[in-house]
Design a protein around this motif. Structure first.
Motif, PDB file in Angstrom:
ATOM      1  N   VAL A  96       0.849  -1.196   0.000  1.00  0.00           N
ATOM      2  CA  VAL A  96       0.000   0.000   0.000  1.00  0.00           C
ATOM      3  C   VAL A  96       0.879   1.237   0.000  1.00  0.00           C
ATOM      4  CG1 VAL A  96      -1.756   1.306   1.259  1.00  0.00           C
ATOM      5  CG2 VAL A  96      -1.857  -1.197   1.203  1.00  0.00           C
ATOM      6  N   ASP A  97       0.711   2.085  -0.983  1.00  0.00           N
ATOM      7  CA  ASP A  97       1.502   3.305  -1.085  1.00  0.00           C
ATOM      8  C   ASP A  97       1.090   4.305  -0.012  1.00  0.00           C
ATOM      9  OD1 ASP A  97       2.010   6.188  -2.402  1.00  0.00           O
ATOM     10  OD2 ASP A  97       3.411   4.738  -3.233  1.00  0.00           O
ATOM     11  N   LYS A  98       2.066   5.042   0.487  1.00  0.00           N
ATOM     12  CA  LYS A  98       1.809   6.053   1.523  1.00  0.00           C
ATOM     13  C   LYS A  98       0.778   7.080   1.066  1.00  0.00           C
ATOM     14  CE  LYS A  98       4.287   9.430   4.368  1.00  0.00           C
ATOM     15  NZ  LYS A  98       5.603  10.067   4.643  1.00  0.00           N
ATOM     16  N   GLU A  99       0.811   7.390  -0.233  1.00  0.00           N
ATOM     17  CA  GLU A  99      -0.108   8.400  -0.775  1.00  0.00           C
ATOM     18  C   GLU A  99      -1.571   7.937  -0.740  1.00  0.00           C
ATOM     19  OE1 GLU A  99       1.166  11.325  -1.544  1.00  0.00           O
ATOM     20  OE2 GLU A  99       3.106  10.497  -0.972  1.00  0.00           O
ATOM     21  N   ALA A 100      -1.764   6.607  -0.634  1.00  0.00           N
ATOM     22  CA  ALA A 100      -3.138   6.079  -0.630  1.00  0.00           C
ATOM     23  C   ALA A 100      -3.770   6.108   0.759  1.00  0.00           C
ATOM     24  CB  ALA A 100      -3.141   4.643  -1.158  1.00  0.00           C
ATOM     25  N   LEU A 101      -2.965   6.364   1.782  1.00  0.00           N
ATOM     26  CA  LEU A 101      -3.476   6.284   3.154  1.00  0.00           C
ATOM     27  C   LEU A 101      -4.594   7.283   3.476  1.00  0.00           C
ATOM     28  CD1 LEU A 101      -0.214   5.517   5.175  1.00  0.00           C
ATOM     29  CD2 LEU A 101      -2.199   4.029   4.870  1.00  0.00           C
ATOM     30  N   PRO A 102      -4.512   8.553   3.038  1.00  0.00           N
ATOM     31  CA  PRO A 102      -5.615   9.475   3.355  1.00  0.00           C
ATOM     32  C   PRO A 102      -6.973   8.986   2.844  1.00  0.00           C
ATOM     33  CG  PRO A 102      -3.688  10.714   2.636  1.00  0.00           C
ATOM     34  CD  PRO A 102      -3.379   9.267   2.406  1.00  0.00           C
ATOM     35  N   GLU A 103      -6.978   8.412   1.644  1.00  0.00           N
ATOM     36  CA  GLU A 103      -8.243   7.913   1.088  1.00  0.00           C
ATOM     37  C   GLU A 103      -8.735   6.701   1.886  1.00  0.00           C
ATOM     38  OE1 GLU A 103      -9.980   5.998  -3.058  1.00  0.00           O
ATOM     39  OE2 GLU A 103      -8.107   7.147  -3.100  1.00  0.00           O
ATOM     40  N   ILE A 104      -7.806   5.836   2.290  1.00  0.00           N
ATOM     41  CA  ILE A 104      -8.181   4.664   3.096  1.00  0.00           C
ATOM     42  C   ILE A 104      -8.768   5.105   4.439  1.00  0.00           C
ATOM     43  CG2 ILE A 104      -7.234   2.689   4.379  1.00  0.00           C
ATOM     44  CD1 ILE A 104      -5.246   2.339   2.020  1.00  0.00           C
ATOM     45  N   MET A 105      -8.139   6.102   5.037  1.00  0.00           N
ATOM     46  CA  MET A 105      -8.628   6.597   6.330  1.00  0.00           C
ATOM     47  C   MET A 105      -9.982   7.296   6.191  1.00  0.00           C
ATOM     48  SD  MET A 105      -6.619   5.411   8.470  1.00  0.00           S
ATOM     49  CE  MET A 105      -5.076   4.490   8.244  1.00  0.00           C
ATOM     50  N   GLN A 106     -10.226   7.915   5.029  1.00  0.00           N
ATOM     51  CA  GLN A 106     -11.529   8.541   4.799  1.00  0.00           C
ATOM     52  C   GLN A 106     -12.620   7.471   4.731  1.00  0.00           C
ATOM     53  OE1 GLN A 106     -12.090  11.840   4.898  1.00  0.00           O
ATOM     54  NE2 GLN A 106     -14.271  11.332   4.796  1.00  0.00           N
ATOM     55  N   ARG A 107     -12.299   6.331   4.100  1.00  0.00           N
ATOM     56  CA  ARG A 107     -13.265   5.221   4.057  1.00  0.00           C
ATOM     57  C   ARG A 107     -13.495   4.667   5.464  1.00  0.00           C
ATOM     58  NH1 ARG A 107     -10.402   3.633  -0.793  1.00  0.00           N
ATOM     59  NH2 ARG A 107      -9.362   1.924   0.315  1.00  0.00           N
ATOM     60  N   ASN A 108     -12.397   4.588   6.248  1.00  0.00           N
ATOM     61  CA  ASN A 108     -12.528   4.148   7.640  1.00  0.00           C
ATOM     62  C   ASN A 108     -13.435   5.090   8.434  1.00  0.00           C
ATOM     63  OD1 ASN A 108     -10.872   1.909   7.376  1.00  0.00           O
ATOM     64  ND2 ASN A 108      -9.029   2.948   8.103  1.00  0.00           N
ATOM     65  N   LEU A 109     -13.293   6.389   8.157  1.00  0.00           N
ATOM     66  CA  LEU A 109     -14.104   7.388   8.862  1.00  0.00           C
ATOM     67  C   LEU A 109     -15.593   7.191   8.558  1.00  0.00           C
ATOM     68  CD1 LEU A 109     -14.258   9.948  10.611  1.00  0.00           C
ATOM     69  CD2 LEU A 109     -13.927  11.291   8.529  1.00  0.00           C
ATOM     70  N   THR A 110     -15.897   6.955   7.292  1.00  0.00           N
ATOM     71  CA  THR A 110     -17.298   6.722   6.900  1.00  0.00           C
ATOM     72  C   THR A 110     -17.849   5.481   7.589  1.00  0.00           C
ATOM     73  OG1 THR A 110     -16.878   7.737   4.747  1.00  0.00           O
ATOM     74  CG2 THR A 110     -18.826   6.351   4.935  1.00  0.00           C
ATOM     75  N   GLU A 111     -17.044   4.415   7.609  1.00  0.00           N
ATOM     76  CA  GLU A 111     -17.461   3.162   8.250  1.00  0.00           C
ATOM     77  C   GLU A 111     -17.627   3.356   9.756  1.00  0.00           C
ATOM     78  OE1 GLU A 111     -15.743  -1.370   8.977  1.00  0.00           O
ATOM     79  OE2 GLU A 111     -14.814  -0.090   7.447  1.00  0.00           O
ATOM     80  N   LEU A 112     -16.704   4.093  10.355  1.00  0.00           N
ATOM     81  CA  LEU A 112     -16.762   4.343  11.798  1.00  0.00           C
ATOM     82  C   LEU A 112     -18.037   5.095  12.175  1.00  0.00           C
ATOM     83  CD1 LEU A 112     -15.347   4.474  14.631  1.00  0.00           C
ATOM     84  CD2 LEU A 112     -14.406   6.679  13.884  1.00  0.00           C
ATOM     85  N   ASN A 113     -18.313   6.193  11.471  1.00  0.00           N
ATOM     86  CA  ASN A 113     -19.465   7.025  11.817  1.00  0.00           C
ATOM     87  C   ASN A 113     -20.795   6.301  11.630  1.00  0.00           C
ATOM     88  OD1 ASN A 113     -18.081   9.267  12.747  1.00  0.00           O
ATOM     89  ND2 ASN A 113     -17.906  10.199  10.716  1.00  0.00           N
ATOM     90  N   ALA A 114     -20.794   5.321  10.733  1.00  0.00           N
ATOM     91  CA  ALA A 114     -22.021   4.527  10.535  1.00  0.00           C
ATOM     92  C   ALA A 114     -22.329   3.677  11.765  1.00  0.00           C
ATOM     93  CB  ALA A 114     -21.870   3.646   9.298  1.00  0.00           C
ATOM     94  N   GLN A 115     -21.314   3.428  12.590  1.00  0.00           N
ATOM     95  CA  GLN A 115     -21.492   2.590  13.784  1.00  0.00           C
ATOM     96  C   GLN A 115     -21.780   3.412  15.039  1.00  0.00           C
ATOM     97  OE1 GLN A 115     -18.041   0.042  14.283  1.00  0.00           O
ATOM     98  NE2 GLN A 115     -17.863  -0.323  12.087  1.00  0.00           N
ATOM     99  N   LEU A 116     -21.710   4.744  14.928  1.00  0.00           N
ATOM    100  CA  LEU A 116     -21.800   5.599  16.111  1.00  0.00           C
ATOM    101  C   LEU A 116     -23.108   6.373  16.156  1.00  0.00           C
ATOM    102  CD1 LEU A 116     -18.182   7.117  15.984  1.00  0.00           C
ATOM    103  CD2 LEU A 116     -18.970   5.251  17.462  1.00  0.00           C
TER     104      LEU A 116
END
Length: 566
Positions: free
Chosen positions: A510-530
């Protein structure tokens, strides 16, 4: 006050188990039997007497976990002096402060620590001794103790002309209300407080541990001939009580690893020692689950087989055996403490019937407050409070449903902070209740559930209580998240700092440059659970692991938004 007394417990144990192995240094392959340990304690008692040490005097101790560290500790408390164990992760400045604040007269240390301490910084210390072989490294005035230790064999033989017998394993009467331990906390406020613990406080913890049993099998977890692999810091209350004090009380054999080692060395030691009981912090089991178990369950044939009920059960059994074998194959229980356990990891380990229990405590209780046998442990809890030793109540109108501060009173509670009446009054009220600072709920049977720290609780704009630890627990389960911190960013917004799992990212390309987009997807998934009031506004990537205390808790005070924005 308890009827039993820790000093008498050790006197009996050392006599009854005299031929059995007590302490082993894993790397040096050096072992002391209970009889040999008692002889070394007798020599130190002669040294203390020569130095003019009196009941209540302080003796400081710092170094890696090894047999002579343990012998110094036991020799001090059985003499009637006060041991001051110092965590080896503390800075030289902290070490000097603790030695001076405690007014320690003697200092025992690993040789490497003497390299970072100047004798003029510790002017109250009269002599310094090495944990390598107890020789004198430094003496402030003259050479009396240096010479005495150089001739310790001759002095010992003169003191015991007929030889040292089991009848010589006899210690003075030290009452239960006497302070025997000054345990300095790492503290999340950035400075240490000296917790004054009595013989009674330690006796209560050791008595409970030595009688704790699996109610299904009727077997005690700590037992004569049991094997403990000690890798938690013994200067910390948790490791000290259950990797050291409890096994010695029943005739257990402790193998000392020095400090938490690399996973490779730890697993090699497990295979060699084959421990019967393991005390660990959650990080150990979480790493095993995330890096060894989870990949098996998410990819390939096993991920498909897990969806078939009968095959699923067989796989659970196979995974449990594989994990048990990795830890030596003879473990009766994994006692987890020191920090919250990740809920996903816990749920999986319970599903495969892994023998795990999670306890709760704090240095101010030496440390235990709650525990349950693994066969009675409830998911998400930290066991039942110790009703025979403690009272516990939740400062809430509805303790089962609404979190309140956990208050504790009883045999384990400290007498206060050394030379610190102001902070003592903050946590110990007039009725003897210790205000833990932890927020929790409690079932009618006394089972405790920790929600978070009162200091970290965030009040939402609509007046709802938000416990960041609960959000972090969910976030830490998400793709490429190693650890996280949820902070109050002001204006009703929550912000999460995330440390990516760089090792996993590299392994998966996984390229370092791809991490912000991955974390944005994590954020969407997280907020759906809260719940709406708990939702996180943004995730920011933090480049390095968060700084931690020796018990692996994040030093949250270092990451306040106001400090990060500077």
């Amino acid at each position: 006050m308890l009827q039993e007394n820790l000093i008498r417990i050790y006197e009996r144990s050392f006599r009854e188990n005299r031929e059995m192995s007590a302490l082993t240094d894993y790397f040096k392959n050096e072992t002391f039997s209970y009889y040999e340990m008692a002889k070394e304690i007798a020599k130190l008692h002669l040294l203390f007497r020569k130095a003019g040490i009196e009941a209540g005097d302080k003796i400081a101790l710092i170094g890696r976990n090894n047999p002579r560290w343990c012998i110094t500790y036991i020799a001090t408390i059985t003499y009637g002096a006060v041991i001051v164990p110092i965590l080896q992760d503390f800075t030289p400045t902290d070490i000097v402060h603790i030695v001076n604040h405690s007014e320690s007269r003697l200092l025992f240390l690993g040789d490497n620590f003497w390299d970072v301490i100047e004798e003029e910084q510790i002017r109250q210390v009269e002599a310094v001794f090495s944990l390598t072989d107890f020789h004198a490294i430094y003496e402030r005035d003259g050479k009396t103790l240096t010479k005495y230790q150089r001739e310790i064999v001759r002095n010992y033989r003169a003191a015991y002309p007929r030889g040292f017998s089991i009848n010589d394993i006899r210690y003075p009467e030290i009452p239960n209300d006497r302070v025997c331990l000054l345990n300095y906390t790492s503290g999340t406020t950035g400075y240490s407080k000296g917790v004054m613990l009595t013989v009674n406080n330690l006796t209560g913890n050791v008595l409970f541990a030595s009688t704790a049993l699996n109610t299904q099998t009727g077997q005690c977890y700590f037992q004569r001939g049991g094997r403990t692999l000690s890798f938690l810091p013994l200067a910390h209350a948790y490791g000290c009580a259950f990797d050291f004090l409890a096994p010695l009380a029943v005739g257990g054999h402790i193998t000392l690893l020095g400090r938490i080692p690399s996973p490779k060395i730890l697993l090699e030691a497990m295979a060699s020692v084959q421990p019967t009981i393991i005390c660990c912090v959650p990080m150990i089991l979480e790493k095993v689950y995330r890096r060894q178990v989870l990949p098996l369950l998410e990819k390939g044939p096993m991920s498909i087989a897990m969806k078939i009920p009968l095959v699923n059960t067989a796989i659970h059994s196979a995974i449990r055996k594989k994990l048990m074998d990795a830890f030596g194959g003879n473990v009766s229980i994994f006692i987890v403490g020191g920090a919250p356990m990740n809920q996903e990891t816990e749920a999986f380990l319970m599903k495969i019937r892994f023998p795990i229990t999670i306890g709760y405590g704090m240095t101010e209780c030496a440390p235990l407050i709650s525990f349950a046998p693994d066969n009675e442990f409830k998911a998400g809890s930290c066991g039942r409070y110790l009703a025979d030793l403690l009272e516990v109540r939740i400062d809430s109108a509805d303790p089962e449903r609404t979190a309140g501060e956990i208050l504790v009173r009883g045999e384990h509670v400290m007498t206060g902070y050394y030379k610190n009446e102001r902070d003592t009054k903050k946590v110990l009220d007039a009725d003897g209740w210790l205000h833990t600072g932890d927020m929790g709920t409690m079932d009618p049977d006394g089972t405790l559930y920790i929600r978070g720290r009162s200091k970290t609780m965030i009040l939402s704009g609509s007046g709802q209580n938000i416990y960041p630890e609960e959000i972090e627990d969910r976030l830490n389960n998400m793709y490429l998240v190693l650890e996280s911190l949820v902070l109050d960013a002001g204006g009703g917004r929550l912000k999460a700092l995330v440390v990516p799992d760089w090792e996993q990212a590299e392994a998966e390309g996984v390229d370092k440059e791809a991490l912000p987009e991955i974390m944005q997807r994590n954020l969407t998934e997280l907020n759906a659970q809260l719940a709406a009031y708990e939702r996180v506004a943004e995730i920011a990537i933090y480049p390095t692991e968060f700084e931690k205390t020796p018990k692996r808790s994040i030093k949250r005070y270092l990451y306040a938004p106001s400090l990060l924005d500077r």
